[in-house]
Design a protein around this motif. Structure first.
Motif, PDB file in Angstrom:
ATOM      1  N   GLN A  66       0.875  -1.270  -0.043  1.00 19.41           N
ATOM      2  CA  GLN A  66      -0.072   0.028  -0.082  1.00 19.41           C
ATOM      3  C   GLN A  66       0.836   0.987  -0.136  1.00 19.41           C
ATOM      4  O   GLN A  66       1.997   1.385   0.687  1.00 19.41           O
ATOM      5  CB  GLN A  66      -0.849  -0.112   1.215  1.00 19.41           C
ATOM      6  CG  GLN A  66      -1.729   1.247   1.174  1.00 19.41           C
ATOM      7  CD  GLN A  66      -2.793   1.138   2.368  1.00 19.41           C
ATOM      8  OE1 GLN A  66      -2.865   0.147   3.288  1.00 19.41           O
ATOM      9  NE2 GLN A  66      -3.527   2.180   2.526  1.00 19.41           N
ATOM     10  N   ASN A  67       0.544   2.311  -0.793  1.00 22.74           N
ATOM     11  CA  ASN A  67       1.285   3.532  -1.105  1.00 22.74           C
ATOM     12  C   ASN A  67       1.084   4.266   0.311  1.00 22.74           C
ATOM     13  O   ASN A  67      -0.061   4.150   0.875  1.00 22.74           O
ATOM     14  CB  ASN A  67       0.864   4.273  -2.326  1.00 22.74           C
ATOM     15  CG  ASN A  67       1.411   3.597  -3.424  1.00 22.74           C
ATOM     16  OD1 ASN A  67       2.556   2.782  -3.574  1.00 22.74           O
ATOM     17  ND2 ASN A  67       0.633   3.619  -4.625  1.00 22.74           N
ATOM     18  N   LEU A  68       1.822   5.337   0.537  1.00 15.94           N
ATOM     19  CA  LEU A  68       1.557   6.420   1.343  1.00 15.94           C
ATOM     20  C   LEU A  68       0.482   7.108   0.896  1.00 15.94           C
ATOM     21  O   LEU A  68       0.605   7.427  -0.243  1.00 15.94           O
ATOM     22  CB  LEU A  68       2.944   6.955   1.902  1.00 15.94           C
ATOM     23  CG  LEU A  68       4.010   6.180   2.463  1.00 15.94           C
ATOM     24  CD1 LEU A  68       5.287   7.142   2.652  1.00 15.94           C
ATOM     25  CD2 LEU A  68       3.472   5.736   3.936  1.00 15.94           C
ATOM     26  N   GLN A  69      -0.530   7.755   1.813  1.00 16.16           N
ATOM     27  CA  GLN A  69      -1.380   8.569   1.410  1.00 16.16           C
ATOM     28  C   GLN A  69      -1.476   9.799   2.023  1.00 16.16           C
ATOM     29  O   GLN A  69      -0.675   9.975   2.953  1.00 16.16           O
ATOM     30  CB  GLN A  69      -2.834   7.933   1.914  1.00 16.16           C
ATOM     31  CG  GLN A  69      -2.847   6.490   1.173  1.00 16.16           C
ATOM     32  CD  GLN A  69      -3.981   5.888   1.699  1.00 16.16           C
ATOM     33  OE1 GLN A  69      -5.372   6.240   1.448  1.00 16.16           O
ATOM     34  NE2 GLN A  69      -3.895   4.647   2.453  1.00 16.16           N
ATOM     35  N   GLU A  70      -1.875  10.746   1.623  1.00 17.39           N
ATOM     36  CA  GLU A  70      -2.222  12.178   1.844  1.00 17.39           C
ATOM     37  C   GLU A  70      -2.959  12.087   3.160  1.00 17.39           C
ATOM     38  O   GLU A  70      -3.834  11.288   3.412  1.00 17.39           O
ATOM     39  CB  GLU A  70      -2.901  13.204   0.945  1.00 17.39           C
ATOM     40  CG  GLU A  70      -2.113  13.379  -0.433  1.00 17.39           C
ATOM     41  CD  GLU A  70      -2.831  14.382  -1.094  1.00 17.39           C
ATOM     42  OE1 GLU A  70      -4.132  14.834  -0.532  1.00 17.39           O
ATOM     43  OE2 GLU A  70      -2.369  14.664  -2.190  1.00 17.39           O
ATOM     44  N   GLY A  71      -2.399  12.870   4.298  1.00 21.96           N
ATOM     45  CA  GLY A  71      -2.979  12.681   5.695  1.00 21.96           C
ATOM     46  C   GLY A  71      -2.224  11.463   6.567  1.00 21.96           C
ATOM     47  O   GLY A  71      -2.603  11.530   7.760  1.00 21.96           O
ATOM     48  N   ASP A  72      -1.279  10.908   6.077  1.00 24.46           N
ATOM     49  CA  ASP A  72      -0.625   9.896   6.827  1.00 24.46           C
ATOM     50  C   ASP A  72       0.173  10.794   7.753  1.00 24.46           C
ATOM     51  O   ASP A  72       0.757  11.660   7.075  1.00 24.46           O
ATOM     52  CB  ASP A  72       0.281   8.758   6.047  1.00 24.46           C
ATOM     53  CG  ASP A  72      -0.752   7.819   5.412  1.00 24.46           C
ATOM     54  OD1 ASP A  72      -2.066   8.090   5.654  1.00 24.46           O
ATOM     55  OD2 ASP A  72      -0.369   7.162   4.503  1.00 24.46           O
TER      56      ASP A  72
END
Length: 285
Positions: free
Chosen positions: A214-220
């Motif tokens: 799973q890719n890093l996402q905005e808000g992490d």
């Protein structure tokens, strides 16, 4: 080294001799500073059996009864894990293993010069402060309030960490420094630099990239690997933008950090950050 099973905080005591009396004195100092404990747990491996013989804690020696009687009067029990079951003490074995590897290397480098008792006890206090400043879990996902929960926060009920003393020259050549407080700070800086890299490895597992993750996402919320950060400071930030490649994999991100009321944005590769909390993934689960 004592490790709390609730707060994950560590406490280090320096003993003068491997005797029952020194062991009881260390327990008494620990109880006096941290309060009484209801239960003490430890492994029962060959290394502990050897140490228990040096501490005169084997049942064939009278010293064992004195330790057992002392703990009984304190309302405390001692539980031993089964032999060959070190995984049952993973909560404290990991901390002990990392700290011991670093201290072994450091003290081997200091063989030419002897450490006084004052230097050694102060160094162990600095080591415990560094270990208790490690992040446990983020409390808030608000980018303006990136408060990180640490064992020191649970112990002192105060946010932030103990700042290092103001710079006064170089602490790098710790064995050449005549002033003891500067020598301690040089050793503490050395432990911090090694501890930071050793501990981060336990937070971020590096597997071979043979499968998609799973890719890093905005808000992490992520922890930044900043070599310029001062001792006991763990810079955290929130991902504001991801930059996926042509294959859809995120290898570069924009991270926003709030410090002293000032927002700063940094561009970092995914290898230089450690994921602490992903609100989107947690809400989806």
């Amino acid at each position: 080294m004592f490790s709390c099973m609730c707060s994950r905080a560590v406490h280090i005591e320096v003993i003068e001799a491997m005797s029952t009396s020194s062991f009881i004195n260390a327990l008494r100092r620990f109880f006096a500073v941290r309060g009484p404990a209801k239960q003490i747990r430890s492994d029962c491996g060959t290394n502990f059996i050897g140490a228990s013989r040096d501490l005169e804690m084997v049942k064939t020696n009278p010293g064992f009864n004195s330790v057992e009687e002392y703990l009984h009067t304190q309302g405390c029990t001692w539980v031993f894990n089964p032999p060959h079951a070190s995984h049952m003490g993973g909560a404290w074995e990991r901390m002990i293993g990392i700290a011991r590897r670093i201290l072994d290397c450091m003290l081997l480098e200091q063989r030419r010069s002897h450490l006084t008792h004052e230097v050694l006890t102060t160094l162990m206090a600095e080591v415990a402060a560094i270990m208790n400043a490690r992040p446990l879990i983020p409390v808030s996902s608000d980018p303006e309030s990136l408060l990180i929960l640490t064992p020191a926060t649970l112990l002192t009920l105060k946010t932030g960490s103990t700042p290092p003393p103001p710079p006064s020259g170089s602490y790098q050549e710790a064995h050449l420094i005549r002033e003891e407080w500067k020598r301690v700070q040089g050793l503490a800086d050395t432990f911090w630099n090694r501890w930071k890299h050793e501990y981060l490895k336990t937070l971020q597992l590096r597997h071979k990239w043979q499968g998609k993750r799973q890719n890093l996402q905005e808000g992490d919320i992520v922890l930044l690997k900043d070599n310029q950060a001062k001792r006991n400071q763990w810079p955290t930030g929130i991902i504001t933008k991801t930059l996926p490649g042509d294959d859809g994999l995120v290898r570069k991100i924009q991270v926003e950090v709030v410090k002293d009321g000032t927002r700063k944005s940094f561009s970092r590769p995914v290898t230089e950050v450690v994921l602490l909390l992903s609100p989107k993934s947690d809400s989806a689960n």
